[in-house]
Write an enzyme that holds these catalytic residues in place. Structure first.
Site, PDB file in Angstrom:
ATOM      1  N   ALA A 175      16.328   4.304   8.128  1.00  0.00           N
ATOM      2  CA  ALA A 175      17.308   3.259   8.471  1.00  0.00           C
ATOM      3  C   ALA A 175      18.588   3.492   7.686  1.00  0.00           C
ATOM      4  CB  ALA A 175      16.746   1.870   8.167  1.00  0.00           C
ATOM      5  N   GLY A 176      19.439   4.373   8.245  1.00  0.00           N
ATOM      6  CA  GLY A 176      20.740   4.636   7.625  1.00  0.00           C
ATOM      7  C   GLY A 176      21.797   3.889   8.429  1.00  0.00           C
ATOM      8  N   SER A 177      22.389   4.594   9.416  1.00  0.00           N
ATOM      9  CA  SER A 177      23.340   3.918  10.304  1.00  0.00           C
ATOM     10  C   SER A 177      22.638   2.794  11.069  1.00  0.00           C
ATOM     11  CB  SER A 177      23.919   4.926  11.308  1.00  0.00           C
ATOM     12  OG  SER A 177      24.543   5.989  10.631  1.00  0.00           O
ATOM     13  N   THR A 216      29.354   5.636   8.520  1.00  0.00           N
ATOM     14  CA  THR A 216      29.979   6.949   8.741  1.00  0.00           C
ATOM     15  C   THR A 216      31.221   6.796   9.636  1.00  0.00           C
ATOM     16  OG1 THR A 216      28.712   7.352  10.745  1.00  0.00           O
ATOM     17  CG2 THR A 216      27.684   8.060   8.670  1.00  0.00           C
ATOM     18  N   GLU A 219      28.977   3.443   3.454  1.00  0.00           N
ATOM     19  CA  GLU A 219      29.551   2.196   4.019  1.00  0.00           C
ATOM     20  C   GLU A 219      29.868   2.364   5.501  1.00  0.00           C
ATOM     21  OE1 GLU A 219      29.355  -0.749   1.201  1.00  0.00           O
ATOM     22  OE2 GLU A 219      30.888  -1.035   2.719  1.00  0.00           O
ATOM     23  N   GLU A 232      17.403   3.101   4.016  1.00  0.00           N
ATOM     24  CA  GLU A 232      16.038   3.628   3.916  1.00  0.00           C
ATOM     25  C   GLU A 232      15.992   4.995   4.594  1.00  0.00           C
ATOM     26  OE1 GLU A 232      13.286   0.834   5.587  1.00  0.00           O
ATOM     27  OE2 GLU A 232      13.881  -0.743   4.168  1.00  0.00           O
ATOM     28  N   GLN A 261      58.422  26.731   4.208  1.00  0.00           N
ATOM     29  CA  GLN A 261      58.142  25.555   5.049  1.00  0.00           C
ATOM     30  C   GLN A 261      56.651  25.336   5.246  1.00  0.00           C
ATOM     31  OE1 GLN A 261      60.009  25.405   8.868  1.00  0.00           O
ATOM     32  NE2 GLN A 261      62.017  24.905   8.034  1.00  0.00           N
ATOM     33  N   TRP A 284      19.099   6.451  -1.256  1.00  0.00           N
ATOM     34  CA  TRP A 284      20.547   6.562  -1.467  1.00  0.00           C
ATOM     35  C   TRP A 284      21.127   5.428  -2.297  1.00  0.00           C
ATOM     36  CZ3 TRP A 284      21.056  11.223  -0.197  1.00  0.00           C
ATOM     37  CH2 TRP A 284      20.628  11.737   1.019  1.00  0.00           C
TER      38      TRP A 284
HETATM   39  C1  LIG Z   1      26.212   9.152  -2.466  1.00  0.00           C
HETATM   40  C2  LIG Z   1      25.708   8.051  -1.606  1.00  0.00           C
HETATM   41  C3  LIG Z   1      25.658   6.753  -2.098  1.00  0.00           C
HETATM   42  C4  LIG Z   1      25.143   5.719  -1.318  1.00  0.00           C
HETATM   43  N1  LIG Z   1      25.020   4.462  -1.856  1.00  0.00           N
HETATM   44  C5  LIG Z   1      24.311   3.514  -1.185  1.00  0.00           C
HETATM   45  C6  LIG Z   1      23.970   2.279  -1.797  1.00  0.00           C
HETATM   46  O1  LIG Z   1      24.337   2.000  -2.958  1.00  0.00           O
HETATM   47  N2  LIG Z   1      23.196   1.409  -1.112  1.00  0.00           N
HETATM   48  C7  LIG Z   1      22.776   1.664   0.157  1.00  0.00           C
HETATM   49  O2  LIG Z   1      22.078   0.821   0.724  1.00  0.00           O
HETATM   50  N3  LIG Z   1      23.100   2.823   0.793  1.00  0.00           N
HETATM   51  C8  LIG Z   1      23.846   3.752   0.139  1.00  0.00           C
HETATM   52  N4  LIG Z   1      24.151   4.959   0.750  1.00  0.00           N
HETATM   53  C9  LIG Z   1      23.656   5.211   2.103  1.00  0.00           C
HETATM   54  C10 LIG Z   1      24.754   5.372   3.151  1.00  0.00           C
HETATM   55  O3  LIG Z   1      25.303   4.134   3.474  1.00  0.00           O
HETATM   56  C11 LIG Z   1      24.119   6.101   4.347  1.00  0.00           C
HETATM   57  O4  LIG Z   1      23.927   7.447   3.961  1.00  0.00           O
HETATM   58  C12 LIG Z   1      24.955   6.009   5.602  1.00  0.00           C
HETATM   59  O5  LIG Z   1      24.942   4.705   6.097  1.00  0.00           O
HETATM   60  C13 LIG Z   1      24.482   6.967   6.702  1.00  0.00           C
HETATM   61  O6  LIG Z   1      23.128   6.869   6.909  1.00  0.00           O
HETATM   62  P1  LIG Z   1      22.229   8.216   6.961  1.00  0.00           P
HETATM   63  O7  LIG Z   1      22.539   8.995   5.745  1.00  0.00           O
HETATM   64  O8  LIG Z   1      20.821   7.813   7.178  1.00  0.00           O
HETATM   65  O9  LIG Z   1      22.764   9.018   8.195  1.00  0.00           O
HETATM   66  P2  LIG Z   1      22.330   8.859   9.734  1.00  0.00           P
HETATM   67  O10 LIG Z   1      22.412   7.420  10.118  1.00  0.00           O
HETATM   68  O11 LIG Z   1      21.037   9.549   9.940  1.00  0.00           O
HETATM   69  O12 LIG Z   1      23.474   9.657  10.472  1.00  0.00           O
HETATM   70  C14 LIG Z   1      23.481  11.088  10.584  1.00  0.00           C
HETATM   71  C15 LIG Z   1      24.657  11.498  11.481  1.00  0.00           C
HETATM   72  O13 LIG Z   1      24.465  10.933  12.783  1.00  0.00           O
HETATM   73  C16 LIG Z   1      25.597  10.169  13.141  1.00  0.00           C
HETATM   74  N5  LIG Z   1      25.188   9.011  13.962  1.00  0.00           N
HETATM   75  C17 LIG Z   1      24.169   8.142  13.719  1.00  0.00           C
HETATM   76  N6  LIG Z   1      24.127   7.191  14.667  1.00  0.00           N
HETATM   77  C18 LIG Z   1      25.166   7.450  15.519  1.00  0.00           C
HETATM   78  C19 LIG Z   1      25.665   6.827  16.685  1.00  0.00           C
HETATM   79  N7  LIG Z   1      25.116   5.728  17.176  1.00  0.00           N
HETATM   80  N8  LIG Z   1      26.754   7.385  17.294  1.00  0.00           N
HETATM   81  C20 LIG Z   1      27.352   8.504  16.790  1.00  0.00           C
HETATM   82  N9  LIG Z   1      26.926   9.128  15.682  1.00  0.00           N
HETATM   83  C21 LIG Z   1      25.844   8.610  15.047  1.00  0.00           C
HETATM   84  C22 LIG Z   1      26.203   9.716  11.824  1.00  0.00           C
HETATM   85  O14 LIG Z   1      27.559   9.357  11.961  1.00  0.00           O
HETATM   86  C23 LIG Z   1      25.998  10.952  10.973  1.00  0.00           C
HETATM   87  O15 LIG Z   1      27.021  11.874  11.225  1.00  0.00           O
HETATM   88  C24 LIG Z   1      24.717   5.989  -0.012  1.00  0.00           C
HETATM   89  C25 LIG Z   1      24.793   7.292   0.503  1.00  0.00           C
HETATM   90  C26 LIG Z   1      25.260   8.320  -0.276  1.00  0.00           C
HETATM   91  C27 LIG Z   1      25.267   9.722   0.278  1.00  0.00           C
END
Ligand SMILES: Cc1cc2nc3c(=O)[nH]c(=O)nc-3n(C[C@H](O)[C@H](O)[C@H](O)COP(=O)(O)OP(=O)(O)OC[C@H]3O[C@@H](n4cnc5c(N)ncnc54)[C@H](O)[C@@H]3O)c2cc1C
Length: 420
Positions: A134-136, A402, A400, A131, A315, A162
């Site tokens: 709600a990513g990570s 980061t 899946e 969402e 090389q 996403w």
């Molecule tokens: C092309 C694509 C396809 C996808 N397909 C799906 C899908 O089919 N279904 C689905 O549900 N999701 C899907 N996703 C979502 C994907 O799993 C998320 O984008 C991912 O989990 C990261 O969440 P976010 O983008 O909100 O990043 P954020 O969670 O906001 O993270 C941003 C940055 O902060 C860092 N960060 C966050 N928390 C921490 C922490 N505690 N410690 C250190 N670093 C941290 C992260 O590593 C990252 O570098 C997809 C994403 C993309 C781009």
């Protein structure tokens, strides 16, 4: 338990060669076109369905291969062809696994065929968990599912983002909060049947890479689904929630989910164990992309001449190729080890699944960048595939989980400490 082996058996080799043929003859030649079009490659999915690659049967056969090598081998070959098209072909499998893992036999029999359709009328499915907020941090999910007992229906509201195949899927699998006090333990998965009112596509994303794979928001506006769409059924959910509430009362919910992952050196949380088992598949996709770029670079380095000799005679170029190949092989070994552990029910005491995904995805990003460098100006153009592979490879360190989240999981599993 199958012995760990680094050699595919004859049957696996046959499947690998067949997949490689499809990747070389059908996927790779279509890659540049669908990357430019930024659209789902329906004709290629249909071709895959005709030969049996786009089907639950094929996916299940690889998934249950006792050696654990079926899925990584299949992913590597398809993604060697092209990552965007391959994701369009395997994306439905990710949603299907959600149903296979949590659904009843009736739900599996009803919904999985509708996810794939048939060769004359192919369909796709989407798995919607992420969402905007709600990513990570999956536990901060806001999409709510409320039970309407009088009608035996669930009412779902929220915005998913996403989602691979989101909005174009025949069947969506949606994760929603059913008890907000329980964090990720209060989540449940629902089937959204085809044509359900209130379920629509939001923004479609224009992406850096894997552009042949459709990624979009999914809006859930008072979506009503029958009680039978709750994966696993109400009885099982009530039991699970009661257990989690009991644990919460005893003070077991006070720590974030990642921190509950280790007990006595073992990955304990069920969701964590599932991730450990599924992450090697993403690692295998990354190995496929990395290998593809490496092969292009090797061929180019042996034929391109400067200063009167092939550039590989230097090389500086040759050692890069040596490093690229070493890292790709190391990545594959980590992926195969974790896949073997998963199918044989081994405990991931060092988060070996996360390790394989971390190393393979970082390798793919690095190796595809090196491939561009080896091809010089040509590498930077769309006349050659390595710039596309480099754009594609960037996804592996993001979805899946980061790379940072993989490192957190590994470090917490190794140390048992709540590292932030
Ligand atoms: C092309 C694509 C396809 C996808 N397909 C799906 C899908 O089919 N279904 C689905 O549900 N999701 C899907 N996703 C979502 C994907 O799993 C998320 O984008 C991912 O989990 C990261 O969440 P976010 O983008 O909100 O990043 P954020 O969670 O906001 O993270 C941003 C940055 O902060 C860092 N960060 C966050 N928390 C921490 C922490 N505690 N410690 C250190 N670093 C941290 C992260 O590593 C990252 O570098 C997809 C994403 C993309 C781009």
């Amino acid at each position: 338990m199958a012995e760990f082996t680094m050699e595919l058996n004859d049957e696996q080799k046959e499947v690998r060669d067949w997949l490689h043929g499809f990747a070389a003859d059908v996927i790779r030649p279509a890659a540049a076109e669908w990357d430019e079009r930024e659209e789902t490659p329906w004709p290629v999915i249909q071709e895959a369905a005709k030969v049996g690659i786009y089907s639950l049967d094929f996916y299940a056969q690889q998934y249950f291969d006792a050696s654990g090598l079926g899925i990584p081998m299949a992913m590597e070959e398809l993604f060697w062809g092209d990552a965007g098209i391959a994701l369009s072909i395997v994306g439905t499998g990710l949603a299907a696994v959600g149903v296979l893992a949590n659904g009843t036999e009736e739900q599996i029999g009803t919904w999985i065929p509708q996810m794939y359709g048939d060769a004359n009328d192919v369909k796709v499915a989407a798995f919607c968990s992420s969402e905007p907020d709600a990513g990570s941090d999956v536990a901060s999910m806001r999409t709510r599912a409320v039970y309407d007992e009088a009608k035996d229906e669930w009412v779902i509201n929220g915005t998913k983002t996403w989602a691979t195949n989101g909005g174009i899927a025949n069947v969506h699998v949606v994760v929603a909060v059913v008890d907000a006090d329980l964090g990720s333990k209060g989540h449940a998965s629902f089937i959204i049947p085809p044509g359900t009112p209130g379920c629509s596509q939001g923004q479609k994303f224009k992406k850096h890479g894997i552009r042949a794979s459709h990624t979009a928001e999914v809006i859930l506006d008072n979506v009503r689904v029958p009680g039978s769409c709750l994966l696993g059924g109400k009885e099982k959910l009530d039991e699970r929630l009661a257990g989690a509430r009991e644990k919460a009362k005893k003070g077991g919910m006070g720590v974030p989910p990642l921190e509950r992952s280790r007990e006595g050196g073992r990955v304990k949380n069920a969701a964590m164990a599932t991730f450990e088992a599924s992450r090697p598949a993403v690692g295998a996709m990354a190995v496929g992309t990395a290998r593809a770029a490496y092969e292009v670079a090797l061929e180019y380095a042996t034929t391109r001449e400067q200063f009167g000799r092939p550039i590989i005679d230097n090389q500086g170029v040759a050692f890069q190729l040596a490093d690229m190949r070493t890292q790709i092989d190391a990545a594959r070994l980590l992926v195969w080890r974790a896949s073997w552990m998963a199918i044989n029910g081994k405990q991931f005491t060092a988060a070996e699944g996360s390790m394989s995904k971390l190393f393979a995805s970082e390798t793919a990003k690095k190796v595809t960048g090196q491939a561009i460098q080896i091809l010089g100006g040509n590498g930077y153009t769309r006349e050659y595939p390595v710039e596309r592979m480099h754009r594609d490879a960037a996804i592996y360190t993001i979805f899946e989980g980061t790379s940072e989240i993989q490192r957190l999981v590994i470090a917490r599993t190794l140390s048992g400490m709540p590292i932030r």
